[in-house]
Design an enzyme around this catalytic site. Sequence first.
Site, PDB file in Angstrom:
ATOM      1  N   MET A  17      20.627 -27.969 -30.960  1.00 36.42           N
ATOM      2  CA  MET A  17      19.182 -27.741 -31.015  1.00 36.42           C
ATOM      3  C   MET A  17      18.884 -26.359 -30.422  1.00 36.42           C
ATOM      4  O   MET A  17      19.551 -25.932 -29.478  1.00 36.42           O
ATOM      5  CB  MET A  17      18.445 -28.810 -30.213  1.00 36.42           C
ATOM      6  CG  MET A  17      18.528 -30.172 -30.868  1.00 36.42           C
ATOM      7  SD  MET A  17      17.809 -31.437 -29.828  1.00 36.42           S
ATOM      8  CE  MET A  17      16.087 -31.181 -30.157  1.00 36.42           C
ATOM      9  N   GLY A  20      18.883 -22.107 -33.972  1.00 31.97           N
ATOM     10  CA  GLY A  20      18.342 -21.305 -35.073  1.00 31.97           C
ATOM     11  C   GLY A  20      18.706 -21.823 -36.457  1.00 31.97           C
ATOM     12  O   GLY A  20      18.627 -21.084 -37.438  1.00 31.97           O
ATOM     13  N   GLU A  90      18.134 -31.343 -40.795  1.00 36.26           N
ATOM     14  CA  GLU A  90      18.382 -32.514 -39.934  1.00 36.26           C
ATOM     15  C   GLU A  90      19.332 -33.507 -40.620  1.00 36.26           C
ATOM     16  O   GLU A  90      19.123 -34.722 -40.590  1.00 36.26           O
ATOM     17  CB  GLU A  90      17.059 -33.230 -39.580  1.00 36.26           C
ATOM     18  CG  GLU A  90      16.011 -32.346 -38.941  1.00 36.26           C
ATOM     19  CD  GLU A  90      16.244 -32.062 -37.461  1.00 36.26           C
ATOM     20  OE1 GLU A  90      17.351 -32.357 -36.962  1.00 36.26           O
ATOM     21  OE2 GLU A  90      15.323 -31.538 -36.831  1.00 36.26           O
ATOM     22  N   VAL A  91      20.390 -32.976 -41.205  1.00 36.46           N
ATOM     23  CA  VAL A  91      21.337 -33.778 -41.984  1.00 36.46           C
ATOM     24  C   VAL A  91      22.052 -34.832 -41.125  1.00 36.46           C
ATOM     25  O   VAL A  91      22.458 -35.883 -41.624  1.00 36.46           O
ATOM     26  CB  VAL A  91      22.358 -32.824 -42.651  1.00 36.46           C
ATOM     27  CG1 VAL A  91      23.594 -33.547 -43.115  1.00 36.46           C
ATOM     28  CG2 VAL A  91      21.716 -32.136 -43.831  1.00 36.46           C
ATOM     29  N   GLN A  92      22.171 -34.581 -39.824  1.00 35.42           N
ATOM     30  CA  GLN A  92      22.900 -35.527 -38.962  1.00 35.42           C
ATOM     31  C   GLN A  92      22.229 -36.898 -38.905  1.00 35.42           C
ATOM     32  O   GLN A  92      22.867 -37.876 -38.541  1.00 35.42           O
ATOM     33  CB  GLN A  92      23.071 -34.954 -37.544  1.00 35.42           C
ATOM     34  CG  GLN A  92      21.830 -34.985 -36.662  1.00 35.42           C
ATOM     35  CD  GLN A  92      20.844 -33.849 -36.944  1.00 35.42           C
ATOM     36  OE1 GLN A  92      21.105 -33.005 -37.781  1.00 35.42           O
ATOM     37  NE2 GLN A  92      19.715 -33.836 -36.254  1.00 35.42           N
ATOM     38  N   CYS A 149      23.108 -21.540 -17.446  1.00 36.67           N
ATOM     39  CA  CYS A 149      23.888 -20.367 -17.034  1.00 36.67           C
ATOM     40  C   CYS A 149      23.747 -19.144 -17.944  1.00 36.67           C
ATOM     41  O   CYS A 149      24.230 -18.073 -17.597  1.00 36.67           O
ATOM     42  CB  CYS A 149      25.370 -20.747 -16.924  1.00 36.67           C
ATOM     43  SG  CYS A 149      26.170 -20.929 -18.529  1.00 36.67           S
TER      44      CYS A 149
HETATM   45  P1  ADP Z   1      17.244 -25.411 -34.508  1.00 28.44           P
HETATM   46  O1  ADP Z   1      16.785 -25.721 -35.916  1.00 28.44           O
HETATM   47  O2  ADP Z   1      18.722 -25.113 -34.421  1.00 28.44           O
HETATM   48  O3  ADP Z   1      16.798 -26.435 -33.491  1.00 28.44           O
HETATM   49  P2  ADP Z   1      15.195 -23.411 -34.520  1.00 28.44           P
HETATM   50  O4  ADP Z   1      15.425 -22.521 -35.704  1.00 28.44           O
HETATM   51  O5  ADP Z   1      14.160 -24.487 -34.656  1.00 28.44           O
HETATM   52  O6  ADP Z   1      16.590 -24.030 -34.058  1.00 28.44           O
HETATM   53  O7  ADP Z   1      14.753 -22.567 -33.245  1.00 28.44           O
HETATM   54  C1  ADP Z   1      15.422 -21.405 -32.810  1.00 28.44           C
HETATM   55  C2  ADP Z   1      14.484 -20.664 -31.849  1.00 28.44           C
HETATM   56  O8  ADP Z   1      14.314 -21.458 -30.670  1.00 28.44           O
HETATM   57  C3  ADP Z   1      15.023 -19.367 -31.308  1.00 28.44           C
HETATM   58  O9  ADP Z   1      14.798 -18.280 -32.184  1.00 28.44           O
HETATM   59  C4  ADP Z   1      14.216 -19.188 -30.022  1.00 28.44           C
HETATM   60  O10 ADP Z   1      12.964 -18.577 -30.303  1.00 28.44           O
HETATM   61  C5  ADP Z   1      13.895 -20.624 -29.590  1.00 28.44           C
HETATM   62  N1  ADP Z   1      14.614 -21.098 -28.394  1.00 28.44           N
HETATM   63  C6  ADP Z   1      14.089 -21.945 -27.469  1.00 28.44           C
HETATM   64  N2  ADP Z   1      14.997 -22.264 -26.522  1.00 28.44           N
HETATM   65  C7  ADP Z   1      16.148 -21.633 -26.843  1.00 28.44           C
HETATM   66  C8  ADP Z   1      17.466 -21.576 -26.276  1.00 28.44           C
HETATM   67  N3  ADP Z   1      17.809 -22.265 -25.168  1.00 28.44           N
HETATM   68  N4  ADP Z   1      18.405 -20.823 -26.900  1.00 28.44           N
HETATM   69  C9  ADP Z   1      18.094 -20.122 -28.010  1.00 28.44           C
HETATM   70  N5  ADP Z   1      16.865 -20.136 -28.598  1.00 28.44           N
HETATM   71  C10 ADP Z   1      15.895 -20.886 -28.037  1.00 28.44           C
HETATM   72 ZN    ZN Z   2      26.068 -23.127 -19.113  1.00 33.58          ZN
END
Ligand code: ADP
Ligand code: ZN
Length: 206
Positions: A17, A20, A90-92, A149
Amino acid sequence: MYHGSQGGWIEVIAGVMFSGKSEELIRRVRRATIARKQVQVFKSQLDDRYSTQAAVASHDGATLEALSIAKATDVMRHLRTDSEVIAVDEVQFLDEGIVGVATELAATGHRVILAGTETDFRGEPFAAMPVLMAIAETVDKLYAICVVCGDPACRNQRLVDRRPAPYDSPTILVGGLETYEARCRHCHEVPGVAAGQTQLFQDQHS
Ligand code: ADP
Ligand code: ZN
């Protein structure tokens, strides 16, 4: 982008999650639309009993219209005859039938784009994702940033009342009050299992 001389292949976008995946799926779909391809976008919805309009939404606010589905075969049920690109987010959360559906779509000339998180909150392979990653032409594994971290994050940390959720809690919680954080392997906490000793480890060493 992979582009065989014969149409029809599978692309997987995997990652935790916040890594991106939705952003990347939205980017690929927009570019396919600019190329005047006929695109259909689906999103698995855990608690929806019927297909409805939904949106693929990334955590930074980008959205894309999608059809919400509960079962893998819903993709075939809603498939338009002129569709060339099929994207599923959200294929999982979909059943194992998604492997056959993706294979059939690719065999019949479709570009199939699948986005999903490949490990559950325990850090173990999630539903059909490992198989899909094996059979796909391309796999892009994305990383978030570990909120503890700052390293690249490859684990979904489930928290309940801000505390790490135990190993034996269910893989999928519908409508739960849990939250998730992106964490690296070393900051990921799963009470109830010794470090590294997941079910996967035990299966291989018993
Ligand atoms: P996914 O579909 O993998 O959940 P999204 O495309 O919805 O990811 O979201 C990616 C965006 O989430 C990033 O571009 C950033 O703006 C935001 N974001 C929030 N928390 C984090 C994090 N811990 N690491 C990276 N991006 C994060
Ligand atoms: Zn870490």
